[in-house]
Design a protein around this motif. Structure first.
Motif, PDB file in Angstrom:
ATOM      1  N   TYR A 227     -25.687  22.069   4.716  1.00  0.00           N
ATOM      2  CA  TYR A 227     -26.058  21.027   3.770  1.00  0.00           C
ATOM      3  C   TYR A 227     -27.189  21.486   2.849  1.00  0.00           C
ATOM      4  O   TYR A 227     -27.228  21.139   1.674  1.00  0.00           O
ATOM      5  CB  TYR A 227     -26.475  19.756   4.518  1.00  0.00           C
ATOM      6  N   GLN A 228     -28.102  22.275   3.393  1.00  0.00           N
ATOM      7  CA  GLN A 228     -29.215  22.744   2.560  1.00  0.00           C
ATOM      8  C   GLN A 228     -28.729  23.693   1.471  1.00  0.00           C
ATOM      9  O   GLN A 228     -29.188  23.634   0.330  1.00  0.00           O
ATOM     10  CB  GLN A 228     -30.267  23.450   3.437  1.00  0.00           C
ATOM     11  N   ILE A 229     -27.783  24.561   1.811  1.00  0.00           N
ATOM     12  CA  ILE A 229     -27.212  25.455   0.796  1.00  0.00           C
ATOM     13  C   ILE A 229     -26.574  24.638  -0.313  1.00  0.00           C
ATOM     14  O   ILE A 229     -26.731  24.938  -1.509  1.00  0.00           O
ATOM     15  CB  ILE A 229     -26.178  26.409   1.443  1.00  0.00           C
ATOM     16  N   ALA A 230     -25.844  23.582   0.087  1.00  0.00           N
ATOM     17  CA  ALA A 230     -25.211  22.719  -0.914  1.00  0.00           C
ATOM     18  C   ALA A 230     -26.246  22.082  -1.833  1.00  0.00           C
ATOM     19  O   ALA A 230     -26.015  21.937  -3.043  1.00  0.00           O
ATOM     20  CB  ALA A 230     -24.382  21.645  -0.213  1.00  0.00           C
ATOM     21  N   GLN A 231     -27.391  21.712  -1.295  1.00  0.00           N
ATOM     22  CA  GLN A 231     -28.445  21.116  -2.134  1.00  0.00           C
ATOM     23  C   GLN A 231     -28.982  22.116  -3.149  1.00  0.00           C
ATOM     24  O   GLN A 231     -29.187  21.799  -4.317  1.00  0.00           O
ATOM     25  CB  GLN A 231     -29.602  20.599  -1.270  1.00  0.00           C
ATOM     26  N   LEU A 232     -29.213  23.335  -2.679  1.00  0.00           N
ATOM     27  CA  LEU A 232     -29.865  24.340  -3.523  1.00  0.00           C
ATOM     28  C   LEU A 232     -29.005  24.792  -4.696  1.00  0.00           C
ATOM     29  O   LEU A 232     -29.529  25.347  -5.667  1.00  0.00           O
ATOM     30  CB  LEU A 232     -30.278  25.544  -2.673  1.00  0.00           C
ATOM     31  N   ILE A 233     -27.696  24.562  -4.616  1.00  0.00           N
ATOM     32  CA  ILE A 233     -26.838  24.928  -5.737  1.00  0.00           C
ATOM     33  C   ILE A 233     -26.420  23.703  -6.555  1.00  0.00           C
ATOM     34  O   ILE A 233     -25.605  23.806  -7.464  1.00  0.00           O
ATOM     35  CB  ILE A 233     -25.588  25.697  -5.256  1.00  0.00           C
ATOM     36  N   SER A 234     -26.989  22.560  -6.233  1.00  0.00           N
ATOM     37  CA  SER A 234     -26.589  21.334  -6.929  1.00  0.00           C
ATOM     38  C   SER A 234     -27.441  21.092  -8.169  1.00  0.00           C
ATOM     39  O   SER A 234     -28.600  21.513  -8.252  1.00  0.00           O
ATOM     40  CB  SER A 234     -26.714  20.132  -5.992  1.00  0.00           C
ATOM     41  N   LYS A 235     -26.880  20.386  -9.134  1.00  0.00           N
ATOM     42  CA  LYS A 235     -27.619  20.000 -10.333  1.00  0.00           C
ATOM     43  C   LYS A 235     -28.752  19.043  -9.993  1.00  0.00           C
ATOM     44  O   LYS A 235     -29.833  19.099 -10.585  1.00  0.00           O
ATOM     45  CB  LYS A 235     -26.671  19.355 -11.341  1.00  0.00           C
ATOM     46  N   ASN A 236     -28.509  18.153  -9.045  1.00  0.00           N
ATOM     47  CA  ASN A 236     -29.517  17.156  -8.721  1.00  0.00           C
ATOM     48  C   ASN A 236     -30.752  17.755  -8.065  1.00  0.00           C
ATOM     49  O   ASN A 236     -31.841  17.189  -8.161  1.00  0.00           O
ATOM     50  CB  ASN A 236     -28.907  16.068  -7.827  1.00  0.00           C
ATOM     51  N   TRP A 237     -30.603  18.890  -7.375  1.00  0.00           N
ATOM     52  CA  TRP A 237     -31.787  19.559  -6.832  1.00  0.00           C
ATOM     53  C   TRP A 237     -32.678  20.052  -7.960  1.00  0.00           C
ATOM     54  O   TRP A 237     -33.902  19.897  -7.926  1.00  0.00           O
ATOM     55  CB  TRP A 237     -31.379  20.729  -5.940  1.00  0.00           C
ATOM     56  N   ARG A 238     -32.070  20.618  -9.008  1.00  0.00           N
ATOM     57  CA  ARG A 238     -32.857  21.088 -10.161  1.00  0.00           C
ATOM     58  C   ARG A 238     -33.477  19.910 -10.910  1.00  0.00           C
ATOM     59  O   ARG A 238     -34.610  19.990 -11.394  1.00  0.00           O
ATOM     60  CB  ARG A 238     -31.970  21.919 -11.082  1.00  0.00           C
ATOM     61  N   ILE A 239     -32.739  18.813 -10.974  1.00  0.00           N
ATOM     62  CA  ILE A 239     -33.281  17.622 -11.635  1.00  0.00           C
ATOM     63  C   ILE A 239     -34.460  17.069 -10.840  1.00  0.00           C
ATOM     64  O   ILE A 239     -35.471  16.645 -11.425  1.00  0.00           O
ATOM     65  CB  ILE A 239     -32.175  16.560 -11.793  1.00  0.00           C
ATOM     66  N   MET A 240     -34.367  17.080  -9.515  1.00  0.00           N
ATOM     67  CA  MET A 240     -35.471  16.601  -8.683  1.00  0.00           C
ATOM     68  C   MET A 240     -36.719  17.426  -8.931  1.00  0.00           C
ATOM     69  O   MET A 240     -37.843  16.898  -8.990  1.00  0.00           O
ATOM     70  CB  MET A 240     -35.073  16.663  -7.204  1.00  0.00           C
ATOM     71  N   ASP A 241     -36.548  18.723  -9.100  1.00  0.00           N
ATOM     72  CA  ASP A 241     -37.684  19.603  -9.392  1.00  0.00           C
ATOM     73  C   ASP A 241     -38.324  19.225 -10.722  1.00  0.00           C
ATOM     74  O   ASP A 241     -39.557  19.151 -10.837  1.00  0.00           O
ATOM     75  CB  ASP A 241     -37.207  21.058  -9.406  1.00  0.00           C
ATOM     76  N   ILE A 242     -37.497  18.952 -11.727  1.00  0.00           N
ATOM     77  CA  ILE A 242     -38.016  18.543 -13.036  1.00  0.00           C
ATOM     78  C   ILE A 242     -38.741  17.204 -12.937  1.00  0.00           C
ATOM     79  O   ILE A 242     -39.813  17.007 -13.525  1.00  0.00           O
ATOM     80  CB  ILE A 242     -36.866  18.465 -14.065  1.00  0.00           C
ATOM     81  N   ARG A 243     -38.182  16.275 -12.160  1.00  0.00           N
ATOM     82  CA  ARG A 243     -38.819  14.967 -11.989  1.00  0.00           C
ATOM     83  C   ARG A 243     -40.184  15.096 -11.322  1.00  0.00           C
ATOM     84  O   ARG A 243     -41.122  14.366 -11.652  1.00  0.00           O
ATOM     85  CB  ARG A 243     -37.917  14.045 -11.152  1.00  0.00           C
ATOM     86  N   ASN A 244     -40.312  16.003 -10.385  1.00  0.00           N
ATOM     87  CA  ASN A 244     -41.580  16.181  -9.673  1.00  0.00           C
ATOM     88  C   ASN A 244     -42.634  16.886 -10.534  1.00  0.00           C
ATOM     89  O   ASN A 244     -43.826  16.596 -10.415  1.00  0.00           O
ATOM     90  CB  ASN A 244     -41.352  16.991  -8.393  1.00  0.00           C
ATOM     91  N   ARG A 245     -42.202  17.804 -11.418  1.00  0.00           N
ATOM     92  CA  ARG A 245     -43.172  18.633 -12.134  1.00  0.00           C
ATOM     93  C   ARG A 245     -43.387  18.229 -13.586  1.00  0.00           C
ATOM     94  O   ARG A 245     -44.479  18.419 -14.119  1.00  0.00           O
ATOM     95  CB  ARG A 245     -42.741  20.091 -12.083  1.00  0.00           C
ATOM     96  N   LYS A 246     -42.350  17.667 -14.229  1.00  0.00           N
ATOM     97  CA  LYS A 246     -42.449  17.452 -15.669  1.00  0.00           C
ATOM     98  C   LYS A 246     -42.116  16.033 -16.124  1.00  0.00           C
ATOM     99  O   LYS A 246     -42.907  15.375 -16.793  1.00  0.00           O
ATOM    100  CB  LYS A 246     -41.529  18.442 -16.402  1.00  0.00           C
TER     101      LYS A 246
END
Length: 268
Positions: free
Chosen positions: A236-255
């Motif tokens: 499941y973690q691998i699936a998260q790391l390649i998902s668009k929503n994981w990258r979006i979550m990073d943007i939400r947290n930082r920018k």
């Protein structure tokens, strides 16, 4: 899809499932049971839904099964309990466990009496918020029966076996405060719907893919082997790391905390 005895609406990513048979205290007849199973299918297909909130219209969440209606129709009773594969699920079991299988959090809002089948329905939810006046009971023993709607799947990971034995063997009602003490409900609050909506907003601020993966990891591994849990975590973690929503979550947290998620991406 048309429903007979529920109100179904989706507002800003929150699916509301409202039991709508208040003149019968939202007692479950065959049509209402079919509505529940069918709305689960509708929700599962809609990848834009983020949270489900189940509630009941009128004075009570639900008085449980409509015995007169169900027992008066032998064919309907047969349809509810029939399954070809004993290791599969029948309609009665999907009524509860179907909520477990949805890839979104499910919150049940309870008030007034919540007996028998209503308690089984609530046990299918991931969180249960109850008003102080709520009365709960697992009532099959009062009808000379055993719990047979998959509610034990949740009970065994929620409360201790001795407490479960007391509740199931007697069928006696308990108060909301006692249910909270036992762990059968998540919170007891004056306005459980407001509490559910507030929680829904918190959950909507998280990646829908991560939320689905967390739910399924807990559902499938809570009482499973450590080996299976570790394998599921990794996949499941691998699936998260390649998902668009994981990258979006990073943007939400930082920018940009308001950057919208895309709809849930994977099979869950």
């Amino acid at each position: 899809m048309k429903f007979n005895h529920i109100i179904y609406k989706v507002e800003d990513g929150i699916a509301h499932v409202i039991l709508n048979r208040p003149e019968k205290y939202n007692a479950f007849n065959f049509d209402l049971m079919c509505d529940i199973v069918n709305v689960q299918k509708v929700i599962k297909k809609d990848r834009n839904i983020r949270v489900v909130i189940i509630s009941g219209k009128g004075e009570h969440f639900s008085s449980g099964i409509d015995i007169k209606s169900i027992m008066g129709q032998p064919l309907q009773f047969f349809k509810i309990g029939w399954k070809l594969n004993p290791f599969g699920t029948n309609m009665a079991q999907r009524f509860c466990i179907g909520w477990h299988r949805l890839p979104v959090p499910v919150i049940c809002v309870m008030h007034g009496i919540s007996y028998g089948m209503a308690m089984t329905l609530a046990l299918g939810a991931d969180m249960r918020y109850a008003r102080p006046d709520t009365e709960l009971a697992i009532m099959e023993a009062k009808w000379g029966m055993v719990p047979d709607m998959a509610g034990l799947q949740t009970i065994r990971s929620t409360i201790s076996q001795d407490v479960a034995n007391e509740l199931i063997m007697t069928g006696d009602p308990i108060t909301a405060d006692k249910a909270l003490e036992y762990g059968l409900v998540t919170r007891v609050v004056e306005d459980p719907m407001a509490e559910a909506l507030a929680m829904a907003e918190k959950l909507k601020a998280r990646s829908p893919d991560a939320t689905a993966a967390i739910k399924f990891t807990n559902q499938k591994s809570w009482n499973g082997s450590t080996r299976a849990l570790l394998a599921r975590e990794t996949l499941y973690q691998i699936a998260q790391l390649i998902s668009k929503n994981w990258r979006i979550m990073d943007i939400r947290n930082r920018k940009d905390p308001n950057k919208p998620f895309v709809k849930r991406q994977y099979w869950w």
